[in-house]
Scaffold this motif. Structure first.
Motif, PDB file in Angstrom:
ATOM      1  N   ASN A  68       8.068  -0.675  -4.271  1.00 50.11           N
ATOM      2  CA  ASN A  68       7.183  -0.700  -3.113  1.00 50.11           C
ATOM      3  C   ASN A  68       7.585   0.406  -2.136  1.00 50.11           C
ATOM      4  OD1 ASN A  68       5.018  -2.045  -1.671  1.00 50.11           O
ATOM      5  ND2 ASN A  68       6.588  -2.659  -0.216  1.00 50.11           N
ATOM      6  N   PHE A  94      -5.482   5.522 -10.253  1.00 48.00           N
ATOM      7  CA  PHE A  94      -5.554   5.917  -8.852  1.00 48.00           C
ATOM      8  C   PHE A  94      -7.017   5.996  -8.430  1.00 48.00           C
ATOM      9  CE2 PHE A  94      -1.529   7.264 -10.344  1.00 48.00           C
ATOM     10  CZ  PHE A  94      -0.693   7.533  -9.275  1.00 48.00           C
ATOM     11  N   SER A  95      -7.330   5.403  -7.276  1.00 52.64           N
ATOM     12  CA  SER A  95      -8.685   5.490  -6.748  1.00 52.64           C
ATOM     13  C   SER A  95      -8.621   5.507  -5.227  1.00 52.64           C
ATOM     14  CB  SER A  95      -9.522   4.296  -7.231  1.00 52.64           C
ATOM     15  OG  SER A  95     -10.813   4.350  -6.666  1.00 52.64           O
ATOM     16  N   ASN A  96      -9.001   6.641  -4.646  1.00 51.21           N
ATOM     17  CA  ASN A  96      -9.018   6.792  -3.186  1.00 51.21           C
ATOM     18  C   ASN A  96      -7.713   6.360  -2.528  1.00 51.21           C
ATOM     19  OD1 ASN A  96     -11.696   7.762  -3.169  1.00 51.21           O
ATOM     20  ND2 ASN A  96     -12.466   5.665  -3.324  1.00 51.21           N
ATOM     21  N   ASN A 121       2.882   3.366  -3.423  1.00 48.46           N
ATOM     22  CA  ASN A 121       2.994   2.109  -4.164  1.00 48.46           C
ATOM     23  C   ASN A 121       3.063   0.962  -3.166  1.00 48.46           C
ATOM     24  OD1 ASN A 121       3.810  -0.170  -5.562  1.00 48.46           O
ATOM     25  ND2 ASN A 121       5.497   0.817  -6.626  1.00 48.46           N
ATOM     26  N   THR A 122       1.994   0.175  -3.084  1.00 47.63           N
ATOM     27  CA  THR A 122       1.959  -0.995  -2.206  1.00 47.63           C
ATOM     28  C   THR A 122       1.992  -2.281  -3.022  1.00 47.63           C
ATOM     29  OG1 THR A 122      -0.458  -0.930  -2.191  1.00 47.63           O
ATOM     30  CG2 THR A 122       0.677   0.197  -0.379  1.00 47.63           C
ATOM     31  N   GLU A 164      -5.497   4.348  -3.616  1.00 46.17           N
ATOM     32  CA  GLU A 164      -5.081   3.000  -3.996  1.00 46.17           C
ATOM     33  C   GLU A 164      -4.748   2.972  -5.484  1.00 46.17           C
ATOM     34  OE1 GLU A 164      -4.874   0.369  -1.801  1.00 46.17           O
ATOM     35  OE2 GLU A 164      -5.426   1.795  -0.222  1.00 46.17           O
ATOM     36  N   LEU A 165      -3.933   1.995  -5.885  1.00 43.41           N
ATOM     37  CA  LEU A 165      -3.572   1.836  -7.291  1.00 43.41           C
ATOM     38  C   LEU A 165      -4.410   0.735  -7.927  1.00 43.41           C
ATOM     39  CD1 LEU A 165       0.310   2.034  -6.962  1.00 43.41           C
ATOM     40  CD2 LEU A 165      -1.230   3.799  -7.831  1.00 43.41           C
ATOM     41  N   ALA A 214      -0.719   8.318  -4.391  1.00 45.22           N
ATOM     42  CA  ALA A 214      -0.885   7.026  -3.722  1.00 45.22           C
ATOM     43  C   ALA A 214       0.493   6.484  -3.399  1.00 45.22           C
ATOM     44  CB  ALA A 214      -1.636   6.034  -4.617  1.00 45.22           C
TER      45      ALA A 214
END
Length: 167
Positions: A69, A49-51, A86-87, A53-54, A84
């Motif tokens: 998704n 996880f970062s900001n 999930n995209t 986002e995955l 986050a």
């Protein structure tokens, strides 16, 4: 239900488990994943996880617990409460992550709510390694406003986050 505080008459208190599905992750054996791209990304914990986002750095062809998704992912062991959406699509999640899905409530609103109470979630950890207990998560009381109000709350929180990032 014993509400923790008063809410407007148009809102209601519900247990999180009544409006979401909660998938607890499961670790894979080392021979079942690698850093070489394969069919499914494998998310193992907070390092993915970062900001909001995955980050994908492991892959598997033998998924066991699959997040889809649009799911809200939350770290539940070690580094607790990182989230986050999930995209990516179908991904395997390890036991340090839970996936939340719902056809009833906007998961962005659930994310705002969980962000606000993450410190109290951490306080419920009873083992040496900090963690969120599955049953504690499902039994959480969440204040549910009408749909328009939920959208307004999420929009305002996003605006405030954007303002904070630019300062």
């Amino acid at each position: 239900i014993d509400p923790p505080f008063d809410i407007p008459d148009s809102w209601e208190w519900v247990r999180l488990g009544k409006i979401i599905s909660l998938l607890s992750g499961r670790d894979l054996a080392p021979q079942n994943y690698s850093s070489i791209p394969q069919t499914y990304p494998y998310m193992t914990g907070a390092s993915n996880f970062s900001n909001g986002e995955l980050l994908v750095n492991r892959w598997t062809n033998v998924p066991a617990t699959i997040s889809h998704n649009g799911d809200l992912l939350i770290t539940c062991k070690g580094t607790v409460g990182v989230m986050a959406i999930n995209t990516i699509g179908d991904i395997h999640i390890a036991r340090q992550i839970m996936a939340i899905s719902s056809s009833v409530v906007d998961l962005h609103y659930v994310k705002v709510f969980l962000s606000a109470i993450v410190s109290s979630l951490k306080a419920t950890a009873t083992s040496m390694i900090p963690g969120i207990d599955r049953s504690a998560m499902l039994n959480l009381l969440i204040p549910l406003p009408p749909l328009k109000e939920k959208k307004r709350i999420v929009k305002r929180v996003e605006e405030l986050k954007a303002t904070t990032r630019t300062l």
